[in-house]
Structure formats: structure tokens, C-alpha cells
Motif scaffolding. Sequence first.
Motif, PDB file in Angstrom:
ATOM      1  N   THR A 104       0.845  -1.207   0.000  1.00  0.00           N
ATOM      2  CA  THR A 104       0.000   0.000   0.000  1.00  0.00           C
ATOM      3  C   THR A 104       0.880   1.256   0.000  1.00  0.00           C
ATOM      4  N   LEU A 105       0.317   2.347  -0.533  1.00  0.00           N
ATOM      5  CA  LEU A 105       0.926   3.674  -0.523  1.00  0.00           C
ATOM      6  C   LEU A 105      -0.097   4.634   0.074  1.00  0.00           C
ATOM      7  N   THR A 106       0.261   5.266   1.195  1.00  0.00           N
ATOM      8  CA  THR A 106      -0.658   6.167   1.891  1.00  0.00           C
ATOM      9  C   THR A 106      -0.275   7.609   1.595  1.00  0.00           C
ATOM     10  N   ILE A 107      -1.237   8.386   1.112  1.00  0.00           N
ATOM     11  CA  ILE A 107      -1.016   9.786   0.742  1.00  0.00           C
ATOM     12  C   ILE A 107      -2.100  10.628   1.391  1.00  0.00           C
ATOM     13  N   GLN A 108      -1.684  11.787   1.904  1.00  0.00           N
ATOM     14  CA  GLN A 108      -2.658  12.728   2.451  1.00  0.00           C
ATOM     15  C   GLN A 108      -2.330  14.129   1.949  1.00  0.00           C
ATOM     16  N   VAL A 109      -3.259  14.739   1.266  1.00  0.00           N
ATOM     17  CA  VAL A 109      -3.143  16.130   0.855  1.00  0.00           C
ATOM     18  C   VAL A 109      -3.732  16.973   1.971  1.00  0.00           C
ATOM     19  N   GLN A 110      -3.011  18.055   2.343  1.00  0.00           N
ATOM     20  CA  GLN A 110      -3.438  18.847   3.489  1.00  0.00           C
ATOM     21  C   GLN A 110      -4.891  19.316   3.316  1.00  0.00           C
ATOM     22  N   GLY A 111      -5.643  19.113   4.365  1.00  0.00           N
ATOM     23  CA  GLY A 111      -7.042  19.505   4.342  1.00  0.00           C
ATOM     24  C   GLY A 111      -7.975  18.422   3.857  1.00  0.00           C
ATOM     25  N   SER A 112      -7.433  17.239   3.489  1.00  0.00           N
ATOM     26  CA  SER A 112      -8.286  16.150   3.012  1.00  0.00           C
ATOM     27  C   SER A 112      -8.009  14.900   3.839  1.00  0.00           C
ATOM     28  N   ALA A 113      -8.834  13.888   3.608  1.00  0.00           N
ATOM     29  CA  ALA A 113      -8.678  12.642   4.339  1.00  0.00           C
ATOM     30  C   ALA A 113      -7.510  11.832   3.795  1.00  0.00           C
ATOM     31  N   MET A 114      -7.068  10.883   4.588  1.00  0.00           N
ATOM     32  CA  MET A 114      -5.982   9.988   4.193  1.00  0.00           C
ATOM     33  C   MET A 114      -6.455   9.088   3.062  1.00  0.00           C
ATOM     34  N   THR A 115      -5.604   8.910   2.029  1.00  0.00           N
ATOM     35  CA  THR A 115      -5.924   8.064   0.887  1.00  0.00           C
ATOM     36  C   THR A 115      -4.904   6.931   0.824  1.00  0.00           C
ATOM     37  N   THR A 116      -5.397   5.699   0.648  1.00  0.00           N
ATOM     38  CA  THR A 116      -4.527   4.531   0.566  1.00  0.00           C
ATOM     39  C   THR A 116      -4.670   3.885  -0.793  1.00  0.00           C
TER      40      THR A 116
END
Length: 373
Positions: free
Chosen positions: A335-347
Motif C-alpha cells: 500500500t501507498l498512503t497519501i494525504q493532501v493537506q485539508g483532506s482525508a488519508m488516501t490509501t
Amino acid sequence: MGIFGALTTAVTGMRAQSYALENISGNIANSQTTAYKRIDSTFVDLIPDNNPNKQLAGNVSAFSRSTNNVQGDVQNASIGTFMAVNGQGFFVVQKPDSFTDGRPVFGGVDMYTRRGDFQTDKNGYLVNGAGYYLMGIPIDATTGNLVGSVPQLLQFANDFLPAQATTSIQYRANLASYPLTAGHDTSVPKSELLNPANYSAIPTAGPATAARLIGSGASILADKEAQKVGTVDITPLSSAAGGNLRINGIDITINPGDNAAAVIAAINGAGAGVTASQDGSGRLKLDTPPGDFTNSINIDGTNSTGTLLTELGLTAGASAPTNLMTQGKVLQGQTLTIQVQGSAMTTITFGTGAGQVSTLQQLNTQLAALPWT
């Protein structure tokens, strides 16, 4: 006066003039010597006592007269430590008696000179061209007054100044009483203040665009489906020898007498997960369906008819697609976890299952869906 007396007088005159010429030649020879003072000649008439009974011849004698106190010509020099005495006076100097470990040892005898071509040596002393070391009276750095009255050898530090860290600075700035920021509105309180949300990402020129994966190094290849291409042109094929083709575990029957079009139709209708066609050179080409690029093409050489494979120009073996997983860049289930500031965590999950990512194209789609703006 007799002839002998006349000759004696003439000889003394010649001797005096010869002495004067010696002084003149010495002056010429030292005309370029720094701070040299010329030697003048003085003539003295020697008159004997008057004896009325005898006629005595007189003589002449020459003496040197020094000009040490006479002001010479002062010339400009490019070396900052060169000095000259204006008017009467002398530099107080000493000459070392010996040297110990490369450092001069002085005997304490003061000497005087007007030669001022002083330069610092390796020990920090001021030395003129004749090898004499300058002496002077120190000056108080605070009051500017002389310290004592006895000259002493002058030695200056010739090393580099040590570095010192800056401990404080002074600055001034003028700030506007009302900053005219991009969002200011005089009718809205605090609208002139900066909004941190506007500076949470790197600013871009123009409207924000969706994210695009443009590459992560030369070792990652582009997505490509599995493919096998024959080695012969099957266009002239009008009557196949017939036999069996096992592709991806599916048996495909080729009837004797089938032409190229019938062979292609039989492969496409067998449901083996491949698409048959001819390339620009008429060779048989097998491709996996476009899309996920996860299916391989495997021709079973044991259960396929050898003469048929030779007739179609095919070779047994597997052909794998090119994607993130076949290149070993990711593993099934990573998995690769990415979070753009102001949004929810995306996996993002890598793999061949539904909703998973195995190709660069799918990864681009997942990243573009993130709320980058």
C-alpha cells in the motif's frame, strides 16, 4: 720659489683633486641607493709661516664633508611600510648579532639611519634593505599618547584574525499600518491578514491541474501488454497442416486445410484471453486484451503440435506484460498512503484485484483523483 717647491705645490693640488674625484665617483655609484647621502669635498690651503729670508711653497689638502642632515628627494612607493624622514632626523634601528631558530637575537646597541625601505619579515619585524630592524616608541591605543620614552623593537602580528561568530545584529524596517494584501476588504475586519490555507502548497502560475505521474526513474518501463509475434508471413497460408494449439491452458483446434483467416478466427473464438491478428509484415501476432496489462501469453510446447507451431512461426514459452508488479517495483498487497493537506488519508493498494493498482496508468488515475487544489 724653486722648481722643486713649484712641483710639490702642483702635486698636492692634483692629489686634492683626485680625492675629490673619488668622492664624486662614490656619489655616482650610490645614486640609486635608498637614503644615500652624498659626500662633498672641502679644500684647505696650507700657507707656511712667512720667513723673509726664504721663499716657501704653499700646499692644498682635501677633506670629506658628510651631508647626513641634508634633506634628500622624497619619492612615492607602492609598498605601504616604506617611510622617509622629512627634514633632519634619523630612524632608530638595531642589527641582530645572531639568529636562533630563525629568530633574530639583538645586542641592544642603537644605531641610526635615514634608510626607510622597511618591510615586515616572517617574525613581524620591520626590516630595511640593509638588514636593520626598526625601533620605536609604542602608542597607547586608547589615548593616542606615547608610552614611555625609550625606543624598543617594533613587532607586529602578521597572522590572520580569528573568526568570530556574530552575536547580535541591528536592523530597521517600516511596516504599513494597513497591509494591502490580496484578500483585504476595509469593510471586513481582519480581512487584511494572511490566510495560512493559501500558502499550504507550492504556488503555481495559473490554475491548478490534476496530478500526473511523469516517471520515477529510468528503471521503470512504460505499461505494455503481453505479446507474441510469429517469425513467418502467414498470408500465403491456404491449407494448414492442422493440429492443436494450447494457449494459456486452452486447447485450440486448427483444422487441416484452414487458411490464415480461419486460423486467426479459431484463436479469437477459443476464449484463451488473447487476440490474434497479423502485423504489417503479415506475421501472426498474439496480444492480451488492453486494460489492466496483467495477463500473460503462454504457449504450451508439449501439448501443441510442433509442425503447426513451425508453420505459424510461433515458439513455445511465456510472454509477460510490463507493469509495476512484473518489474518488481511493488508487490501484491503493498500500500501507498497519501494525504493532501485539508483532506482525508488516501490509501492506494497495489495488486491485480478489483480496485487495485498494477500499472502506471492506473496509478495516474488514482493520483489525479486526489484533491490537490
